[in-house]
Motif scaffolding. Sequence first.
Motif, PDB file in Angstrom:
ATOM      1  N   MET A 121       0.943  -1.137  -0.096  1.00  0.00           N
ATOM      2  CA  MET A 121       0.039   0.173   0.126  1.00  0.00           C
ATOM      3  C   MET A 121       0.887   1.189  -0.149  1.00  0.00           C
ATOM      4  O   MET A 121       2.214   1.117   0.337  1.00  0.00           O
ATOM      5  CB  MET A 121      -1.007  -0.104   1.162  1.00  0.00           C
ATOM      6  N   VAL A 122       0.270   2.282  -0.526  1.00  0.00           N
ATOM      7  CA  VAL A 122       1.027   3.694  -0.544  1.00  0.00           C
ATOM      8  C   VAL A 122       0.095   4.782   0.339  1.00  0.00           C
ATOM      9  O   VAL A 122      -1.089   4.856  -0.231  1.00  0.00           O
ATOM     10  CB  VAL A 122       1.410   3.984  -1.947  1.00  0.00           C
ATOM     11  N   ASP A 123       0.627   5.493   1.120  1.00  0.00           N
ATOM     12  CA  ASP A 123       0.006   6.414   1.851  1.00  0.00           C
ATOM     13  C   ASP A 123      -0.239   7.661   0.900  1.00  0.00           C
ATOM     14  O   ASP A 123       0.478   7.870  -0.154  1.00  0.00           O
ATOM     15  CB  ASP A 123       0.494   6.769   3.118  1.00  0.00           C
ATOM     16  N   HIS A 124      -0.970   8.966   1.490  1.00  0.00           N
ATOM     17  CA  HIS A 124      -1.265  10.009   0.663  1.00  0.00           C
ATOM     18  C   HIS A 124       0.065  10.679   0.415  1.00  0.00           C
ATOM     19  O   HIS A 124       0.092  11.830  -0.354  1.00  0.00           O
ATOM     20  CB  HIS A 124      -2.294  10.760   1.380  1.00  0.00           C
ATOM     21  N   LEU A 125       1.174  10.599   1.209  1.00  0.00           N
ATOM     22  CA  LEU A 125       2.580  11.128   0.994  1.00  0.00           C
ATOM     23  C   LEU A 125       3.280  10.529   0.047  1.00  0.00           C
ATOM     24  O   LEU A 125       4.492  10.908  -0.196  1.00  0.00           O
ATOM     25  CB  LEU A 125       3.206  10.990   2.557  1.00  0.00           C
ATOM     26  N   GLY A 126       2.718   9.617  -0.574  1.00  0.00           N
ATOM     27  CA  GLY A 126       3.681   8.492  -1.450  1.00  0.00           C
ATOM     28  C   GLY A 126       4.691   7.690  -1.045  1.00  0.00           C
ATOM     29  O   GLY A 126       5.504   7.167  -1.671  1.00  0.00           O
ATOM     30  N   GLU A 127       4.576   7.331   0.570  1.00  0.00           N
ATOM     31  CA  GLU A 127       5.426   6.569   1.129  1.00  0.00           C
ATOM     32  C   GLU A 127       4.845   4.926   1.207  1.00  0.00           C
ATOM     33  O   GLU A 127       3.809   4.956   1.314  1.00  0.00           O
ATOM     34  CB  GLU A 127       5.765   7.074   2.552  1.00  0.00           C
ATOM     35  N   VAL A 128       5.603   4.113   0.652  1.00  0.00           N
ATOM     36  CA  VAL A 128       5.174   2.575   0.711  1.00  0.00           C
ATOM     37  C   VAL A 128       4.997   2.398   1.868  1.00  0.00           C
ATOM     38  O   VAL A 128       5.834   2.411   3.054  1.00  0.00           O
ATOM     39  CB  VAL A 128       6.275   1.884   0.065  1.00  0.00           C
ATOM     40  N   VAL A 129       3.921   1.490   2.293  1.00  0.00           N
ATOM     41  CA  VAL A 129       3.641   0.939   3.651  1.00  0.00           C
ATOM     42  C   VAL A 129       3.550  -0.568   3.600  1.00  0.00           C
ATOM     43  O   VAL A 129       2.973  -1.243   2.698  1.00  0.00           O
ATOM     44  CB  VAL A 129       2.184   1.162   4.065  1.00  0.00           C
ATOM     45  N   ASP A 130       4.721  -1.229   3.957  1.00  0.00           N
ATOM     46  CA  ASP A 130       4.974  -2.485   3.510  1.00  0.00           C
ATOM     47  C   ASP A 130       4.243  -3.564   4.498  1.00  0.00           C
ATOM     48  O   ASP A 130       3.421  -3.125   5.357  1.00  0.00           O
ATOM     49  CB  ASP A 130       6.497  -2.798   3.911  1.00  0.00           C
ATOM     50  N   GLY A 131       4.490  -4.971   4.423  1.00  0.00           N
ATOM     51  CA  GLY A 131       3.713  -5.893   4.917  1.00  0.00           C
ATOM     52  C   GLY A 131       3.857  -6.019   6.595  1.00  0.00           C
ATOM     53  O   GLY A 131       2.776  -5.881   7.344  1.00  0.00           O
ATOM     54  N   ASP A 132       4.900  -5.528   7.046  1.00  0.00           N
ATOM     55  CA  ASP A 132       5.233  -5.344   8.573  1.00  0.00           C
ATOM     56  C   ASP A 132       4.295  -4.277   9.092  1.00  0.00           C
ATOM     57  O   ASP A 132       3.416  -4.607  10.134  1.00  0.00           O
ATOM     58  CB  ASP A 132       6.594  -5.059   8.868  1.00  0.00           C
ATOM     59  N   GLU A 133       4.104  -3.032   8.326  1.00  0.00           N
ATOM     60  CA  GLU A 133       3.338  -2.096   8.992  1.00  0.00           C
ATOM     61  C   GLU A 133       1.873  -2.519   8.675  1.00  0.00           C
ATOM     62  O   GLU A 133       1.256  -2.245   9.751  1.00  0.00           O
ATOM     63  CB  GLU A 133       3.820  -0.737   8.123  1.00  0.00           C
ATOM     64  N   ILE A 134       1.491  -3.309   7.673  1.00  0.00           N
ATOM     65  CA  ILE A 134       0.314  -3.343   7.579  1.00  0.00           C
ATOM     66  C   ILE A 134      -0.225  -4.387   8.511  1.00  0.00           C
ATOM     67  O   ILE A 134      -1.330  -4.635   9.413  1.00  0.00           O
ATOM     68  CB  ILE A 134       0.117  -4.094   6.235  1.00  0.00           C
ATOM     69  N   MET A 135       0.665  -5.543   8.888  1.00  0.00           N
ATOM     70  CA  MET A 135       0.387  -6.327  10.258  1.00  0.00           C
ATOM     71  C   MET A 135       0.170  -5.650  11.392  1.00  0.00           C
ATOM     72  O   MET A 135      -0.669  -5.903  12.062  1.00  0.00           O
ATOM     73  CB  MET A 135       1.338  -7.290  10.206  1.00  0.00           C
ATOM     74  N   MET A 136       1.007  -4.601  11.616  1.00  0.00           N
ATOM     75  CA  MET A 136       0.809  -4.001  12.889  1.00  0.00           C
ATOM     76  C   MET A 136      -0.410  -3.114  12.985  1.00  0.00           C
ATOM     77  O   MET A 136      -1.045  -3.041  14.076  1.00  0.00           O
ATOM     78  CB  MET A 136       2.127  -3.203  13.039  1.00  0.00           C
ATOM     79  N   ILE A 137      -0.774  -2.593  12.012  1.00  0.00           N
ATOM     80  CA  ILE A 137      -1.866  -1.752  11.742  1.00  0.00           C
ATOM     81  C   ILE A 137      -3.276  -2.614  12.116  1.00  0.00           C
ATOM     82  O   ILE A 137      -3.880  -2.227  12.867  1.00  0.00           O
ATOM     83  CB  ILE A 137      -2.026  -0.844  10.327  1.00  0.00           C
ATOM     84  N   ILE A 138      -3.223  -3.780  11.434  1.00  0.00           N
ATOM     85  CA  ILE A 138      -4.296  -4.783  11.612  1.00  0.00           C
ATOM     86  C   ILE A 138      -4.326  -5.186  13.089  1.00  0.00           C
ATOM     87  O   ILE A 138      -5.408  -5.222  13.725  1.00  0.00           O
ATOM     88  CB  ILE A 138      -4.275  -5.887  10.652  1.00  0.00           C
ATOM     89  N   ALA A 139      -3.353  -5.637  13.538  1.00  0.00           N
ATOM     90  CA  ALA A 139      -3.200  -6.297  15.075  1.00  0.00           C
ATOM     91  C   ALA A 139      -3.582  -5.138  15.953  1.00  0.00           C
ATOM     92  O   ALA A 139      -4.596  -5.545  16.667  1.00  0.00           O
ATOM     93  CB  ALA A 139      -1.563  -6.692  15.409  1.00  0.00           C
ATOM     94  N   SER A 140      -2.958  -3.886  15.548  1.00  0.00           N
ATOM     95  CA  SER A 140      -3.293  -2.822  16.807  1.00  0.00           C
ATOM     96  C   SER A 140      -4.911  -2.575  16.850  1.00  0.00           C
ATOM     97  O   SER A 140      -5.409  -2.220  17.677  1.00  0.00           O
ATOM     98  CB  SER A 140      -2.526  -1.695  16.486  1.00  0.00           C
ATOM     99  N   TYR A 141      -5.474  -2.464  15.572  1.00  0.00           N
ATOM    100  CA  TYR A 141      -6.987  -2.189  15.270  1.00  0.00           C
ATOM    101  C   TYR A 141      -7.585  -3.340  16.142  1.00  0.00           C
ATOM    102  O   TYR A 141      -8.712  -3.015  16.932  1.00  0.00           O
ATOM    103  CB  TYR A 141      -7.143  -2.011  14.137  1.00  0.00           C
ATOM    104  N   LEU A 142      -7.549  -4.733  15.681  1.00  0.00           N
ATOM    105  CA  LEU A 142      -8.108  -5.733  16.369  1.00  0.00           C
ATOM    106  C   LEU A 142      -7.874  -5.695  17.809  1.00  0.00           C
ATOM    107  O   LEU A 142      -8.858  -6.014  18.530  1.00  0.00           O
ATOM    108  CB  LEU A 142      -7.530  -6.923  15.706  1.00  0.00           C
ATOM    109  N   ARG A 143      -6.887  -5.216  18.313  1.00  0.00           N
ATOM    110  CA  ARG A 143      -6.449  -5.178  19.886  1.00  0.00           C
ATOM    111  C   ARG A 143      -7.486  -4.164  20.486  1.00  0.00           C
ATOM    112  O   ARG A 143      -8.058  -4.662  21.442  1.00  0.00           O
ATOM    113  CB  ARG A 143      -5.165  -4.927  20.269  1.00  0.00           C
ATOM    114  N   ASP A 144      -7.516  -3.111  19.870  1.00  0.00           N
ATOM    115  CA  ASP A 144      -8.414  -2.109  20.456  1.00  0.00           C
ATOM    116  C   ASP A 144      -9.975  -2.456  20.537  1.00  0.00           C
ATOM    117  O   ASP A 144     -10.498  -2.057  21.207  1.00  0.00           O
ATOM    118  CB  ASP A 144      -8.203  -0.741  19.576  1.00  0.00           C
ATOM    119  N   LYS A 145     -10.188  -3.321  19.921  1.00  0.00           N
ATOM    120  CA  LYS A 145     -11.704  -3.826  19.628  1.00  0.00           C
ATOM    121  C   LYS A 145     -11.900  -5.286  20.391  1.00  0.00           C
ATOM    122  O   LYS A 145     -13.088  -5.771  20.337  1.00  0.00           O
ATOM    123  CB  LYS A 145     -11.886  -4.033  18.193  1.00  0.00           C
TER     124      LYS A 145
END
Length: 202
Positions: free
Chosen positions: A1-25
């Motif tokens: 994935m690529v954010d609105h600043l043009g920076e690549v978001v790799d698999g490690d960051e995607i995993m952490m985003i999903i994990a922290s989101y599920l944790r908060d829920k």
Amino acid sequence: MVDHLGEVVDGDEIMMIIASYLRDKDELQGGVVGTLMTNFGLELACKRLNIPFVRANVGDRYVMEQLSDRGWLVGGESSGHVICKHLTSTGDGTIAALQVLVAMAETGQALAQLKKVMQKLPQKMINIKLAKKVDFSNNEQIHAAVKHSEALLADKGRVLLRPSGTEPLVRVMVEGENFDQVVSICEELAKNVETVLESLVC
């Protein structure tokens, strides 16, 4: 994935985003499975959020084995092969991306903001090519060189020596907080390891 600043978001960051989101829920169910190549920053982020973290060998099958054995939901690789076990049984970039979009929609945060849940550490990798494969798993000189490098990092990074599974190649990887130090340690370690390995090949 690529954010609105043009920076690549790799698999490690995607995993952490999903994990922290599920944790908060309160829906995470366990922790995160990374691989030997997962950035140390993800491990530190998991530790900070009290999310269990383990490393598997590189490959979806090994990540899936750990997820199944532990009853966990999220795992994957830096390359983007992310497994959301509650939704699919294999690495699926589309499903992982959709989970990130759900997190963005529900939190109202941009991708660039969500990825700040972890700070990727500088990484340096050097490939050592050999005339043939050699087993160095019990070599005391290499073990000593690795321990010396780890001591220099003082628990603020990690060292990995990983032989290629398909060719006579050894990957030397170092991660840490300071890029210059990481490069210096990696180059010194690679030089020492190469010297030992060449003597074993002869």
